[in-house]
Design an enzyme around this catalytic site. Structure first.
Site, PDB file in Angstrom:
ATOM      1  N   GLN A 162       0.847  -1.195   0.000  1.00 37.52           N
ATOM      2  CA  GLN A 162       0.000   0.000   0.000  1.00 37.52           C
ATOM      3  C   GLN A 162       0.878   1.240   0.000  1.00 37.52           C
ATOM      4  O   GLN A 162       0.385   2.359  -0.122  1.00 37.52           O
ATOM      5  CB  GLN A 162      -0.878   0.015   1.257  1.00 37.52           C
ATOM      6  CG  GLN A 162      -1.828  -1.161   1.348  1.00 37.52           C
ATOM      7  CD  GLN A 162      -2.449  -1.234   2.740  1.00 37.52           C
ATOM      8  OE1 GLN A 162      -3.494  -0.653   2.994  1.00 37.52           O
ATOM      9  NE2 GLN A 162      -1.822  -1.957   3.635  1.00 37.52           N
ATOM     10  N   VAL A 165       3.549   4.115  -1.032  1.00 34.37           N
ATOM     11  CA  VAL A 165       3.879   4.827  -2.275  1.00 34.37           C
ATOM     12  C   VAL A 165       5.364   5.181  -2.297  1.00 34.37           C
ATOM     13  O   VAL A 165       5.833   5.836  -3.221  1.00 34.37           O
ATOM     14  CB  VAL A 165       2.994   6.088  -2.476  1.00 34.37           C
ATOM     15  CG1 VAL A 165       1.524   5.698  -2.557  1.00 34.37           C
ATOM     16  CG2 VAL A 165       3.224   7.123  -1.372  1.00 34.37           C
ATOM     17  N   HIS A 211      -1.556   1.333  -4.257  1.00 32.81           N
ATOM     18  CA  HIS A 211      -1.942   2.739  -4.056  1.00 32.81           C
ATOM     19  C   HIS A 211      -1.053   3.702  -4.840  1.00 32.81           C
ATOM     20  O   HIS A 211      -0.991   4.884  -4.515  1.00 32.81           O
ATOM     21  CB  HIS A 211      -1.905   3.087  -2.558  1.00 32.81           C
ATOM     22  CG  HIS A 211      -2.971   2.397  -1.761  1.00 32.81           C
ATOM     23  ND1 HIS A 211      -2.982   2.339  -0.391  1.00 32.81           N
ATOM     24  CD2 HIS A 211      -4.093   1.738  -2.165  1.00 32.81           C
ATOM     25  CE1 HIS A 211      -4.052   1.665   0.028  1.00 32.81           C
ATOM     26  NE2 HIS A 211      -4.738   1.286  -1.034  1.00 32.81           N
ATOM     27  N   CYS A 232       4.333  17.668 -18.732  1.00 36.21           N
ATOM     28  CA  CYS A 232       4.349  16.239 -19.071  1.00 36.21           C
ATOM     29  C   CYS A 232       5.496  15.971 -20.045  1.00 36.21           C
ATOM     30  O   CYS A 232       5.578  16.591 -21.097  1.00 36.21           O
ATOM     31  CB  CYS A 232       3.016  15.828 -19.697  1.00 36.21           C
ATOM     32  SG  CYS A 232       3.049  14.146 -20.359  1.00 36.21           S
ATOM     33  N   GLY A 237       2.792  -4.676   8.906  1.00 40.15           N
ATOM     34  CA  GLY A 237       2.852  -3.229   9.131  1.00 40.15           C
ATOM     35  C   GLY A 237       1.690  -2.435   8.574  1.00 40.15           C
ATOM     36  O   GLY A 237       1.878  -1.344   8.062  1.00 40.15           O
ATOM     37  N   SER A 240      -2.472  -1.145   9.490  1.00 41.48           N
ATOM     38  CA  SER A 240      -3.450  -1.050  10.576  1.00 41.48           C
ATOM     39  C   SER A 240      -4.765  -1.749  10.250  1.00 41.48           C
ATOM     40  O   SER A 240      -5.618  -1.901  11.115  1.00 41.48           O
ATOM     41  CB  SER A 240      -3.734   0.422  10.884  1.00 41.48           C
ATOM     42  OG  SER A 240      -4.264   1.059   9.739  1.00 41.48           O
ATOM     43  N   ASN A 285       2.924  -7.264  13.019  1.00 39.11           N
ATOM     44  CA  ASN A 285       2.643  -5.839  13.247  1.00 39.11           C
ATOM     45  C   ASN A 285       3.112  -5.436  14.641  1.00 39.11           C
ATOM     46  O   ASN A 285       3.234  -6.277  15.531  1.00 39.11           O
ATOM     47  CB  ASN A 285       1.130  -5.586  13.121  1.00 39.11           C
ATOM     48  CG  ASN A 285       0.817  -4.196  12.617  1.00 39.11           C
ATOM     49  OD1 ASN A 285       1.407  -3.740  11.637  1.00 39.11           O
ATOM     50  ND2 ASN A 285      -0.096  -3.498  13.269  1.00 39.11           N
ATOM     51  N   LEU A 286       3.366  -4.148  14.791  1.00 36.48           N
ATOM     52  CA  LEU A 286       3.822  -3.627  16.078  1.00 36.48           C
ATOM     53  C   LEU A 286       2.794  -3.882  17.181  1.00 36.48           C
ATOM     54  O   LEU A 286       3.141  -4.088  18.336  1.00 36.48           O
ATOM     55  CB  LEU A 286       4.081  -2.125  15.934  1.00 36.48           C
ATOM     56  CG  LEU A 286       4.881  -1.430  17.006  1.00 36.48           C
ATOM     57  CD1 LEU A 286       6.258  -2.066  17.153  1.00 36.48           C
ATOM     58  CD2 LEU A 286       5.032   0.057  16.654  1.00 36.48           C
TER      59      LEU A 286
HETATM   60  N1  APR Z   1       6.949  -2.507  12.659  1.00 38.84           N
HETATM   61  C1  APR Z   1       5.741  -3.094  12.418  1.00 38.84           C
HETATM   62  N2  APR Z   1       4.581  -2.423  12.417  1.00 38.84           N
HETATM   63  C2  APR Z   1       4.630  -1.099  12.679  1.00 38.84           C
HETATM   64  C3  APR Z   1       5.840  -0.424  12.941  1.00 38.84           C
HETATM   65  C4  APR Z   1       7.048  -1.187  12.938  1.00 38.84           C
HETATM   66  N3  APR Z   1       8.228  -0.656  13.179  1.00 38.84           N
HETATM   67  N4  APR Z   1       5.565   0.888  13.159  1.00 38.84           N
HETATM   68  C5  APR Z   1       4.231   1.018  13.042  1.00 38.84           C
HETATM   69  N5  APR Z   1       3.659  -0.172  12.758  1.00 38.84           N
HETATM   70  C6  APR Z   1       2.245  -0.484  12.537  1.00 38.84           C
HETATM   71  C7  APR Z   1       1.287   0.371  13.344  1.00 38.84           C
HETATM   72  O1  APR Z   1       1.061  -0.220  14.614  1.00 38.84           O
HETATM   73  C8  APR Z   1       0.034   0.369  12.459  1.00 38.84           C
HETATM   74  O2  APR Z   1      -0.809  -0.725  12.794  1.00 38.84           O
HETATM   75  O3  APR Z   1       1.973  -0.209  11.180  1.00 38.84           O
HETATM   76  C9  APR Z   1       0.606   0.158  11.050  1.00 38.84           C
HETATM   77  C10 APR Z   1       0.542   1.387  10.156  1.00 38.84           C
HETATM   78  O4  APR Z   1      -0.788   1.728   9.934  1.00 38.84           O
HETATM   79  P1  APR Z   1      -1.238   3.000   9.083  1.00 38.84           P
HETATM   80  O5  APR Z   1      -0.471   4.194   9.527  1.00 38.84           O
HETATM   81  O6  APR Z   1      -2.720   3.060   9.139  1.00 38.84           O
HETATM   82  O7  APR Z   1      -0.729   2.658   7.597  1.00 38.84           O
HETATM   83  P2  APR Z   1      -1.383   1.728   6.494  1.00 38.84           P
HETATM   84  O8  APR Z   1      -2.101   0.586   7.117  1.00 38.84           O
HETATM   85  O9  APR Z   1      -0.313   1.420   5.512  1.00 38.84           O
HETATM   86  O10 APR Z   1      -2.427   2.699   5.821  1.00 38.84           O
HETATM   87  C11 APR Z   1      -3.180   2.207   4.742  1.00 38.84           C
HETATM   88  O11 APR Z   1      -4.142   4.360   4.360  1.00 38.84           O
HETATM   89  O12 APR Z   1      -3.995   6.680   4.191  1.00 38.84           O
HETATM   90  C12 APR Z   1      -4.021   5.483   3.502  1.00 38.84           C
HETATM   91  O13 APR Z   1      -3.342   5.142   1.299  1.00 38.84           O
HETATM   92  C13 APR Z   1      -2.837   5.268   2.608  1.00 38.84           C
HETATM   93  O14 APR Z   1      -1.734   3.207   2.028  1.00 38.84           O
HETATM   94  C14 APR Z   1      -2.266   3.946   3.105  1.00 38.84           C
HETATM   95  C15 APR Z   1      -3.470   3.290   3.735  1.00 38.84           C
END
Ligand code: APR
Length: 233
Positions: free
Chosen positions: A90, A92, A108, A135, A175, A177, A201-202
């Site tokens: 996901q 970029v 994404h 462009c 990683g 949410s 995940n964390l």
């Molecule tokens: N190791 C493992 N997990 C981690 C770490 C780490 N060092 N640091 C943070 N995390 C976890 C957090 O606990 C959280 O659950 O990574 C997750 C990140 O979640 P988000 O910030 O919500 O990111 P993501 O899930 O990629 O978001 C999805 O949302 O805004 C949009 O398009 C955007 O692609 C993105 C999408």
């Protein structure tokens, strides 16, 4: 397991230890912005300068960061794996490809690509883009936007992703949410089609309960550990 088909989904958490901010911090803001002010087509129409500024800054930041052991471990796994392998991110940023991943879908989009709304072409983009970008293909000025899937837009290559999910034996989510669909629903598709599912995940994500196994910890530690294990030590 050695010839099994694997699909891996990554999110912002895998790049956190490289120094890139995740989206959903404790304050609910994304580097001080509300998501709807910088990551929707409406925001881009309303205030293109702000949106460009935001993505230009994130693009510039890519030159200051490096892939971490989690990105490198996934590239190592892909190179050694004899079954089918697909990495869906996901993110970029370009850290997976810089680590050596090849079977990679940026669902994404990519901040290192431009998309010309005049000729509908996409092309690599380095450096600032800004409102007046030209462009490189059709030479139209001011119609180039970052090639990023914003809220309300359709993620890329969903057909290929769905096929891979239906055919995989193991689905691993790292990683993320689990707050954003359709990615948050991949675990259900894979599970329904008989795959083993693992979350790394964390902290437990919103969809943790859907996985057959969960590893809690930092991606830079847990992912290399898991890759070592699956490659047989
Ligand atoms: N190791 C493992 N997990 C981690 C770490 C780490 N060092 N640091 C943070 N995390 C976890 C957090 O606990 C959280 O659950 O990574 C997750 C990140 O979640 P988000 O910030 O919500 O990111 P993501 O899930 O990629 O978001 C999805 O949302 O805004 C949009 O398009 C955007 O692609 C993105 C999408």
């Amino acid at each position: 397991m050695e010839s099994a088909n694997i699909v891996i989904l990554t999110g912002a958490g895998i790049s956190a230890e490289s120094g890139l901010a995740t989206f959903r911090g404790d304050d609910g803001l994304w580097e001080g912005h509300r998501v709807e002010d910088v990551a929707t087509p409406e925001a881009y129409r309303r205030d293109p300068a702000l949106v460009h500024q935001f993505y230009d800054a994130r693009r510039a930041r890519l030159a200051e960061v490096e892939p971490n052991p989690a990105h490198l471990a996934l590239a190592r796994l892909e190179a050694a794996w004899s079954g089918e392998f697909l990495l869906v991110t996901q993110n970029v940023d370009n850290l997976h490809e810089r680590a050596g991943s090849r079977q990679l879908i940026h669902m994404h989009g990519q901040n290192t690509q431009g998309w010309c709304l005049a000729c509908d072409d996409r092309f690599p983009w380095d450096g600032p883009m800004g409102e007046g970008a030209c462009c490189p293909l059709c030479r139209t000025q001011g119609r180039v936007r970052p090639d990023i899937v914003w809220f309300g837009e359709m993620p890329y290559k969903m057909d290929a992703i769905e096929d891979a999910l239906r055919n995989c034996d193991l689905f691993v989510s790292i990683g993320t949410s689990g707050a954003v669909y359709p990615a948050a629903g991949f675990v259900q598709t894979a599970r329904y089609c008989g795959a083993r599912t693992l979350e790394i995940n964390l902290e437990p994500s919103l969809g943790s309960y859907l996985f057959s196994e969960s590893w809690t910890g930092k991606a830079s530690v847990e992912v290399p550990k898991w890759v070592k294990e699956i490659l047989g030590g």
